[in-house]
Write a protein that holds these residues in place. Structure first.
Motif, PDB file in Angstrom:
ATOM      1  N   THR A  64       7.244  -5.791  -1.873  1.00 51.15           N
ATOM      2  CA  THR A  64       7.139  -4.289  -1.089  1.00 51.15           C
ATOM      3  C   THR A  64       7.499  -2.964  -1.889  1.00 51.15           C
ATOM      4  OG1 THR A  64       9.799  -3.842  -2.432  1.00 51.15           O
ATOM      5  CG2 THR A  64       9.071  -5.638  -0.089  1.00 51.15           C
TER       6      THR A  64
ATOM      7  N   ASN B  49      -5.371  -8.068   4.194  1.00 51.43           N
ATOM      8  CA  ASN B  49      -4.413  -8.513   3.132  1.00 51.43           C
ATOM      9  C   ASN B  49      -3.277  -9.845   3.852  1.00 51.43           C
ATOM     10  OD1 ASN B  49      -2.603  -9.539   0.840  1.00 51.43           O
ATOM     11  ND2 ASN B  49      -4.285  -9.178   0.310  1.00 51.43           N
ATOM     12  N   THR B  50      -2.889 -10.492   3.340  1.00 52.07           N
ATOM     13  CA  THR B  50      -1.641 -10.840   4.582  1.00 52.07           C
ATOM     14  C   THR B  50      -0.661 -10.557   3.889  1.00 52.07           C
ATOM     15  OG1 THR B  50      -1.631 -12.511   2.910  1.00 52.07           O
ATOM     16  CG2 THR B  50      -2.600 -13.285   5.296  1.00 52.07           C
ATOM     17  N   ASN B  51      -0.656  -9.563   2.627  1.00 46.20           N
ATOM     18  CA  ASN B  51       0.737  -9.221   2.253  1.00 46.20           C
ATOM     19  C   ASN B  51       0.892  -7.668   3.245  1.00 46.20           C
ATOM     20  OD1 ASN B  51       1.684 -11.546   0.139  1.00 46.20           O
ATOM     21  ND2 ASN B  51      -0.113 -11.351  -0.519  1.00 46.20           N
ATOM     22  N   TYR B  52       0.427  -6.484   3.824  1.00 50.74           N
ATOM     23  CA  TYR B  52       0.445  -5.563   4.252  1.00 50.74           C
ATOM     24  C   TYR B  52       0.440  -5.846   5.207  1.00 50.74           C
ATOM     25  CZ  TYR B  52       0.344  -3.725  -0.670  1.00 50.74           C
ATOM     26  OH  TYR B  52       0.692  -3.468  -1.629  1.00 50.74           O
TER      27      TYR B  52
ATOM     28  N   SER C 227       3.718  -3.321   0.314  1.00 48.92           N
ATOM     29  CA  SER C 227       3.473  -5.135   0.928  1.00 48.92           C
ATOM     30  C   SER C 227       5.376  -5.393   1.564  1.00 48.92           C
ATOM     31  CB  SER C 227       3.016  -5.431  -0.880  1.00 48.92           C
ATOM     32  OG  SER C 227       4.855  -5.175  -1.238  1.00 48.92           O
ATOM     33  N   THR C 228       4.661  -6.243   2.138  1.00 43.51           N
ATOM     34  CA  THR C 228       5.658  -6.885   2.434  1.00 43.51           C
ATOM     35  C   THR C 228       5.677  -8.299   2.060  1.00 43.51           C
ATOM     36  OG1 THR C 228       3.903  -8.543   3.778  1.00 43.51           O
ATOM     37  CG2 THR C 228       4.718  -6.980   5.327  1.00 43.51           C
ATOM     38  N   ASN C 229       5.216  -8.637   0.725  1.00 42.24           N
ATOM     39  CA  ASN C 229       5.730  -9.991   0.189  1.00 42.24           C
ATOM     40  C   ASN C 229       6.666 -10.103  -0.252  1.00 42.24           C
ATOM     41  OD1 ASN C 229       3.878  -8.641  -1.179  1.00 42.24           O
ATOM     42  ND2 ASN C 229       3.916  -9.356  -3.024  1.00 42.24           N
TER      43      ASN C 229
ATOM     44  N   ALA D   9       2.419 -11.277  -5.850  1.00 38.17           N
ATOM     45  CA  ALA D   9       1.040 -11.836  -6.275  1.00 38.17           C
ATOM     46  C   ALA D   9      -0.287 -11.933  -6.500  1.00 38.17           C
ATOM     47  CB  ALA D   9       0.338 -11.554  -4.088  1.00 38.17           C
TER      48      ALA D   9
ATOM     49  N   GLN E  71      -5.349 -11.550  -6.494  1.00 40.97           N
ATOM     50  CA  GLN E  71      -5.748 -12.015  -4.657  1.00 40.97           C
ATOM     51  C   GLN E  71      -6.805 -11.244  -4.233  1.00 40.97           C
ATOM     52  OE1 GLN E  71      -2.764 -11.976  -1.653  1.00 40.97           O
ATOM     53  NE2 GLN E  71      -2.535 -13.187  -3.710  1.00 40.97           N
TER      54      GLN E  71
END
Length: 178
Positions: free
Chosen positions: A28, A48-51, A71-73, A77, A80
């Motif tokens: 986050t 990117n999958t983390n945002y 970020s949502t992870n 990570a 990347q």
């Protein structure tokens, strides 16, 4: 009373894409570190999958960028691969003029599906909001913003387009000014 005029605005081959590797994204956080910043700019989208879709670069520093969302992870990570989508301004409303985006067609130029985002930029508030986000446009097809929802643009407001494939989209906007 000002006269009203209809016009079309065309932009060919929209899509500016920069990919970097080796990036680190904490839990986050709004910071991406350990990357080359060559070829990226403020207002580029982070793909990117983390945002979340529509996350934009706010500032650029040595080997890092700060973005406008966390970020949502849930775990750090590292290493990347990150893709940054450059902005193309397809239309800017003239000073002392209001414009209405009546509709738009976004045609895929490639042999593969592409993803498209369309943003309106409010110059007076310095904020952008997507009116279409990560829309898949199959090869041989187009995406249409229909006439059911008009978008008002004040003086100096912009319609911005992002595509996840270099030169992947042609843009045709229908505008009413006055």
């Amino acid at each position: 009373k000002m006269a009203e005029a209809f016009s079309n605005k065309f932009v060919r081959a929209v899509g500016i894409v920069t990919t970097v590797t080796g990036g680190s994204i904490g839990v986050t956080t709004n910071k991406i570190t350990g990357i080359s910043t060559t070829g990226i700019g403020v207002s580029d989208f982070v793909d990117n999958t983390n945002y979340l879709a529509g996350t934009k670069i706010s500032t650029i520093g040595a080997g890092q960028v700060v973005v406008d969302r966390n970020s949502t992870n849930t775990a750090a990570a590292t290493n990347q691969s990150l893709t940054f989508l450059g902005v193309t301004t397809a239309y800017t409303s003239a000073a002392a003029t209001k414009s209405i985006l009546i509709g738009g067609t976004f045609a895929n130029n490639t042999g593969s599906s592409v993803n498209l985002s369309v943003e309106t930029w409010d110059q007076s508030a310095s904020v952008g909001v997507c009116i279409a986000s990560k829309i898949p446009v199959p090869t041989g097809s187009s995406f249409v913003i229909s006439d059911t929802g008009k978008t008002l643009l004040e003086a100096n407001d912009e319609v911005r387009v992002y595509c996840d494939t270099a030169n992947g989209i042609d843009v045709n906007l229908s505008i009413l000014t006055g």
